[in-house]
Enzyme design. Structure first.
Site, PDB file in Angstrom:
ATOM      1  N   ARG A 218      28.138 -16.855 -24.831  1.00  0.00           N
ATOM      2  CA  ARG A 218      27.618 -15.503 -24.631  1.00  0.00           C
ATOM      3  C   ARG A 218      27.036 -14.995 -25.953  1.00  0.00           C
ATOM      4  NH1 ARG A 218      27.433 -16.206 -19.929  1.00  0.00           N
ATOM      5  NH2 ARG A 218      28.620 -15.163 -18.297  1.00  0.00           N
ATOM      6  N   HIS A 266      18.673 -17.605 -21.421  1.00  0.00           N
ATOM      7  CA  HIS A 266      19.881 -17.598 -20.577  1.00  0.00           C
ATOM      8  C   HIS A 266      19.609 -18.307 -19.236  1.00  0.00           C
ATOM      9  CE1 HIS A 266      23.902 -15.334 -19.927  1.00  0.00           C
ATOM     10  NE2 HIS A 266      23.861 -16.399 -19.148  1.00  0.00           N
TER      11      HIS A 266
HETATM   12  P1  NDP Z   1      36.845 -22.029 -18.436  1.00  0.00           P
HETATM   13  O1  NDP Z   1      37.635 -20.782 -18.219  1.00  0.00           O
HETATM   14  O2  NDP Z   1      37.034 -23.159 -17.488  1.00  0.00           O
HETATM   15  O3  NDP Z   1      37.160 -22.584 -19.913  1.00  0.00           O
HETATM   16  C1  NDP Z   1      37.297 -21.759 -21.020  1.00  0.00           C
HETATM   17  C2  NDP Z   1      37.775 -22.601 -22.192  1.00  0.00           C
HETATM   18  O4  NDP Z   1      37.776 -21.792 -23.371  1.00  0.00           O
HETATM   19  C3  NDP Z   1      39.197 -23.127 -22.011  1.00  0.00           C
HETATM   20  O5  NDP Z   1      39.293 -24.438 -22.538  1.00  0.00           O
HETATM   21  C4  NDP Z   1      40.034 -22.178 -22.874  1.00  0.00           C
HETATM   22  O6  NDP Z   1      41.221 -22.746 -23.387  1.00  0.00           O
HETATM   23  C5  NDP Z   1      39.055 -21.896 -24.002  1.00  0.00           C
HETATM   24  N1  NDP Z   1      39.337 -20.648 -24.694  1.00  0.00           N
HETATM   25  C6  NDP Z   1      39.301 -19.383 -24.198  1.00  0.00           C
HETATM   26  N2  NDP Z   1      39.635 -18.488 -25.130  1.00  0.00           N
HETATM   27  C7  NDP Z   1      39.918 -19.207 -26.260  1.00  0.00           C
HETATM   28  C8  NDP Z   1      40.370 -18.857 -27.552  1.00  0.00           C
HETATM   29  N3  NDP Z   1      40.614 -17.584 -27.909  1.00  0.00           N
HETATM   30  N4  NDP Z   1      40.572 -19.843 -28.435  1.00  0.00           N
HETATM   31  C9  NDP Z   1      40.357 -21.144 -28.092  1.00  0.00           C
HETATM   32  N5  NDP Z   1      39.911 -21.545 -26.873  1.00  0.00           N
HETATM   33  C10 NDP Z   1      39.707 -20.584 -25.971  1.00  0.00           C
HETATM   34  O7  NDP Z   1      35.329 -21.594 -18.507  1.00  0.00           O
HETATM   35  P2  NDP Z   1      34.013 -22.442 -18.120  1.00  0.00           P
HETATM   36  O8  NDP Z   1      34.063 -23.733 -18.813  1.00  0.00           O
HETATM   37  O9  NDP Z   1      33.801 -22.430 -16.660  1.00  0.00           O
HETATM   38  O10 NDP Z   1      32.870 -21.484 -18.742  1.00  0.00           O
HETATM   39  C11 NDP Z   1      32.843 -21.200 -20.119  1.00  0.00           C
HETATM   40  C12 NDP Z   1      31.820 -20.136 -20.426  1.00  0.00           C
HETATM   41  O11 NDP Z   1      30.487 -20.637 -20.327  1.00  0.00           O
HETATM   42  C13 NDP Z   1      31.770 -18.908 -19.505  1.00  0.00           C
HETATM   43  O12 NDP Z   1      32.827 -18.007 -19.733  1.00  0.00           O
HETATM   44  C14 NDP Z   1      30.430 -18.306 -19.902  1.00  0.00           C
HETATM   45  O13 NDP Z   1      30.600 -17.491 -21.058  1.00  0.00           O
HETATM   46  C15 NDP Z   1      29.605 -19.534 -20.275  1.00  0.00           C
HETATM   47  N6  NDP Z   1      28.555 -19.778 -19.273  1.00  0.00           N
HETATM   48  C16 NDP Z   1      27.249 -19.651 -19.663  1.00  0.00           C
HETATM   49  C17 NDP Z   1      26.230 -19.878 -18.788  1.00  0.00           C
HETATM   50  C18 NDP Z   1      24.809 -19.836 -19.229  1.00  0.00           C
HETATM   51  O14 NDP Z   1      23.905 -19.896 -18.374  1.00  0.00           O
HETATM   52  N7  NDP Z   1      24.535 -19.782 -20.520  1.00  0.00           N
HETATM   53  C19 NDP Z   1      26.503 -20.212 -17.373  1.00  0.00           C
HETATM   54  C20 NDP Z   1      27.896 -20.373 -17.083  1.00  0.00           C
HETATM   55  C21 NDP Z   1      28.883 -20.149 -17.995  1.00  0.00           C
HETATM   56  P3  NDP Z   1      42.397 -23.271 -22.381  1.00  0.00           P
HETATM   57  O15 NDP Z   1      41.819 -24.491 -21.692  1.00  0.00           O
HETATM   58  O16 NDP Z   1      43.533 -23.638 -23.259  1.00  0.00           O
HETATM   59  O17 NDP Z   1      42.672 -22.145 -21.431  1.00  0.00           O
HETATM   60  C1  OXD Z   2      27.293 -17.203 -15.733  1.00  0.00           C
HETATM   61  C2  OXD Z   2      26.006 -17.100 -16.386  1.00  0.00           C
HETATM   62  O1  OXD Z   2      28.312 -16.780 -16.294  1.00  0.00           O
HETATM   63  O2  OXD Z   2      24.994 -17.197 -15.705  1.00  0.00           O
HETATM   64  O3  OXD Z   2      27.349 -17.750 -14.615  1.00  0.00           O
HETATM   65  O4  OXD Z   2      25.937 -16.958 -17.619  1.00  0.00           O
END
Ligand code: NDP
Ligand code: OXD
Length: 303
Positions: A218, A266
């Site tokens: 993000r 994005h």
């Molecule tokens: P998940 O919830 O499956 O994974 C999040 C990961 O981040 C987990 O491994 C979690 O650790 C880790 N995490 C969260 N907070 C912390 C922290 N404070 N310190 C260390 N590690 C942390 O999310 P997704 O993989 O599905 O998606 C990730 C992100 O991708 C979304 O939230 C969004 O921001 C972004 N995204 C962007 C898109 C785009 O078009 N650019 C589209 C879709 C998503 P743990 O495994 O231990 O819980």
């Molecule tokens: C999502 C994105 O979070 O589009 O799905 O960024």
């Protein structure tokens, strides 16, 4: 159980078809709501201004994978983020593309080509650069598997540091050790209170000199001024960004013309309308049957 959809015209067309096939009720757009107390689920990017009129609301479903754009919800309303394998595969593809572009100096070669400059740099094998992934969740793990298949050594950072096949994992407290070996840093974190602004001076300073940044988390993760400083100083070589702060990036922003930066608007991934509808149906059925809600966001973690 009726779902209210507040989203794009395309979803407004596809979701009612999917819901009709499934025999479930859907209302598209707030103006079509006759009885707010009949609405038990809302699927949206931005929620209605006044949620209190939906007195029997059980879940709010983000039509994306992230939920950072949504306000804190009253107790008793669950938050679900869309789980869509197609979106996750698109994210993996973008990360692989951007990692390879970073690894093979494409920002520099694109800039050179614009100037009609034919000048070769050194080429390194994938095995020579370690990719460090911040956020080893659904998308991070998928991307890691493909990067490993290409021959990159991969390390990952997550809250728990839980094991992932063939990936050197680091828990939250071990961020510095993780960063010290990340030649290409990929950010796939959710935006939370703990991760806002994480891509800043301190973090960049702990990467190997000349590291490359790939960012599809993000905009709020990234301190844009710190990135400019790290690039000017040579601490970072390049950055490929799918997200910025603000979005859209203003037309006059210096990053547009910076030869070390590649920007996509994005578009790393988008939720397919049918897949999104299927997720919403799965949520409705889970609630009805008292099963765990798919994509449930843990209130205290914020992701
Ligand atoms: P998940 O919830 O499956 O994974 C999040 C990961 O981040 C987990 O491994 C979690 O650790 C880790 N995490 C969260 N907070 C912390 C922290 N404070 N310190 C260390 N590690 C942390 O999310 P997704 O993989 O599905 O998606 C990730 C992100 O991708 C979304 O939230 C969004 O921001 C972004 N995204 C962007 C898109 C785009 O078009 N650019 C589209 C879709 C998503 P743990 O495994 O231990 O819980
Ligand atoms: C999502 C994105 O979070 O589009 O799905 O960024």
């Amino acid at each position: 159980m009726t779902l209210l959809l507040l989203s794009t015209p395309e979803r407004g067309k596809v979701w009612p078809q999917v819901f009709a096939e499934a025999g479930e009720d859907i209302v598209v757009g707030e103006q079509a709501v006759r009885d707010p107390s009949a609405i038990e689920h809302i699927a949206c990017w931005y929620p209605p201004k006044d949620l209190s009129v939906y007195t029997r609301l059980k879940t709010l479903i983000s039509v994306g994978a992230g939920v950072d754009h949504l306000p804190a919800l009253p107790e008793g309303i669950a938050l679900s983020r869309t789980i869509a394998p197609g979106l996750e595969a698109m994210m993996r593809d973008w990360v692989v593309m951007a990692t390879l572009m970073s690894h093979r100096d494409m920002p520099m070669y694109i800039a050179q080509a614009r100037q009609r400059v034919w000048k070769a740099g050194n080429v390194a094998a994938t095995g020579k650069r370690t990719v460090g992934i911040l956020g080893m969740g659904r998308i991070g793990r998928l991307a890691a598997a493909s990067l490993l298949a290409l021959g990159f050594p991969v390390r990952g950072w997550s809250v728990s540091g839980a094991a992932v096949d063939s990936v050197e994992m680091f828990a939250a407290a071990d961020l510095d050790a993780f960063l010290s070996g990340a030649d290409i840093l990929v950010c796939l974190l959710p935006l939370t209170e703990r991760t806002r602004g994480i891509l800043g001076d301190a973090l960049f300073g702990k990467l190997p000199r000349g590291a490359r940044l790939v960012h599809a988390g993000r905009g709020g993760h990234l301190d844009m001024a710190a990135l400019a400083r790290a690039l000017d100083d040579g601490q970072l070589t390049s950055a490929i960004l799918d997200v910025t702060d603000p979005e859209p990036l203003p037309a006059g922003h210096p990053f547009w013309n910076d030869p070390r930066i590649v920007i996509t608007p994005h578009v790393a991934a988008q939720t397919d309308a049918r897949e999104g509808a299927m997720h919403a149906l799965a949520v409705m059925r889970a609630v009805r049957e008292g099963r765990p809600i798919p994509g449930l966001v843990a209130r205290e973690r914020g992701y």
